[in-house]
Design an enzyme around this catalytic site. Structure first.
Site, PDB file in Angstrom:
ATOM      1  N   ASP A   1       0.873  -1.175   0.000  1.00 21.33           N
ATOM      2  CA  ASP A   1       0.000   0.000   0.000  1.00 21.33           C
ATOM      3  C   ASP A   1       0.909   1.223   0.000  1.00 21.33           C
ATOM      4  O   ASP A   1       2.133   1.116  -0.181  1.00 21.33           O
ATOM      5  CB  ASP A   1      -1.000  -0.041   1.172  1.00 21.33           C
TER       6      ASP A   1
ATOM      7  N   CYS B   1       3.213  -3.150   3.950  1.00 23.77           N
ATOM      8  CA  CYS B   1       2.369  -1.999   4.280  1.00 23.77           C
ATOM      9  C   CYS B   1       3.127  -1.192   5.334  1.00 23.77           C
ATOM     10  O   CYS B   1       4.338  -1.376   5.505  1.00 23.77           O
ATOM     11  CB  CYS B   1       0.967  -2.427   4.732  1.00 23.77           C
TER      12      CYS B   1
ATOM     13  N   THR C   1       3.088  -1.146   8.751  1.00 25.74           N
ATOM     14  CA  THR C   1       3.633  -1.999   9.812  1.00 25.74           C
ATOM     15  C   THR C   1       3.867  -3.439   9.368  1.00 25.74           C
ATOM     16  O   THR C   1       4.585  -4.175  10.037  1.00 25.74           O
ATOM     17  CB  THR C   1       2.633  -2.072  10.991  1.00 25.74           C
TER      18      THR C   1
ATOM     19  N   HIS D   1      10.624 -23.475   9.394  1.00 24.00           N
ATOM     20  CA  HIS D   1       9.546 -24.119  10.155  1.00 24.00           C
ATOM     21  C   HIS D   1       8.152 -23.870   9.581  1.00 24.00           C
ATOM     22  O   HIS D   1       7.255 -24.680   9.797  1.00 24.00           O
ATOM     23  CB  HIS D   1       9.566 -23.618  11.612  1.00 24.00           C
TER      24      HIS D   1
ATOM     25  N   HIS E   1       7.202 -30.405  10.736  1.00 23.11           N
ATOM     26  CA  HIS E   1       6.547 -29.136  10.401  1.00 23.11           C
ATOM     27  C   HIS E   1       5.465 -29.324   9.335  1.00 23.11           C
ATOM     28  O   HIS E   1       4.530 -28.526   9.257  1.00 23.11           O
ATOM     29  CB  HIS E   1       7.585 -28.115   9.952  1.00 23.11           C
TER      30      HIS E   1
HETATM   31  C1  RB5 Z   1      -1.852   2.780   6.343  1.00 22.26           C
HETATM   32  O1  RB5 Z   1      -1.821   4.037   6.938  1.00 22.26           O
HETATM   33  C2  RB5 Z   1      -1.514   1.712   7.366  1.00 22.26           C
HETATM   34  O2  RB5 Z   1      -2.591   1.532   8.226  1.00 22.26           O
HETATM   35  C3  RB5 Z   1      -1.141   0.418   6.686  1.00 22.26           C
HETATM   36  O3  RB5 Z   1      -0.054   0.648   5.849  1.00 22.26           O
HETATM   37  C4  RB5 Z   1      -0.719  -0.734   7.577  1.00 22.26           C
HETATM   38  O4  RB5 Z   1       0.252  -0.343   8.476  1.00 22.26           O
HETATM   39  C5  RB5 Z   1      -1.811  -1.480   8.201  1.00 22.26           C
HETATM   40  O5  RB5 Z   1      -1.612  -2.459   8.911  1.00 22.26           O
END
Ligand code: RB5
Length: 142
Positions: free
Chosen positions: A8, A65, A67, A98, A133
């Protein structure tokens, strides 16, 4: 070997960097977007990549993304997808040994570019250990 990449807006810059790196070391890359810093919804990108992975149009995937959390939750909704949120080298290695990870997920706002490249290298070069596994992974899909 075709590696799918997708992100994203929160992972866009790192996705572009990783894409260039993969091409530089001679992998074929299929880019599922996003293609700019404009805000998009990560489940849409995860879905595109995971569908092609399930259909064997790509061999594995890298999703990014902000996080890594949203992408990993979204990707793991698809049966057969083993998406592993991996923001360090140790878990990158273990996710292959694993968990037979087929989608590497990172946080573009969590890892820097140098570390991300090392994580990708660890993940691509490691092998699934099989054995006990396999039984555990089968229980997830059962
Ligand atoms: C976008 O702002 C953010 O929420 C997305 O990139 C991600 O971190 C969601 O888990």
């Amino acid at each position: 070997m075709i590696i799918g990449v997708g992100s994203d807006h929160g992972g866009f810059e790192l996705k572009e960097f990783i894409k260039d790196y993969l091409q530089h070391i001679s992998y074929h890359v299929s880019d599922f977007g996003t293609y700019s810093n404009e805000s998009v919804d990560y489940p849409d990108i995860a879905k595109l990549l995971c569908k092609d992975l399930i259909l064997n149009k790509i061999d594995c995937g890298i999703l990014i993304c902000g996080t890594g959390i949203g992408m990993s939750i979204a990707a793991n909704r698809f049966k057969g997808i083993r998406a592993t949120l991996t923001n360090d080298m140790f878990t990158a290695i273990m996710s292959k040994r694993h968990n037979n990870s087929n989608v590497l997920v990172m946080g573009g706002r969590v890892v820097g570019k140098d570390l991300a490249v090392k994580i990708v290298d660890c993940w691509l070069n490691e092998k699934f250990e099989g054995d006990r596994h396999i039984r555990r992974l089968n229980k997830i899909d059962a």
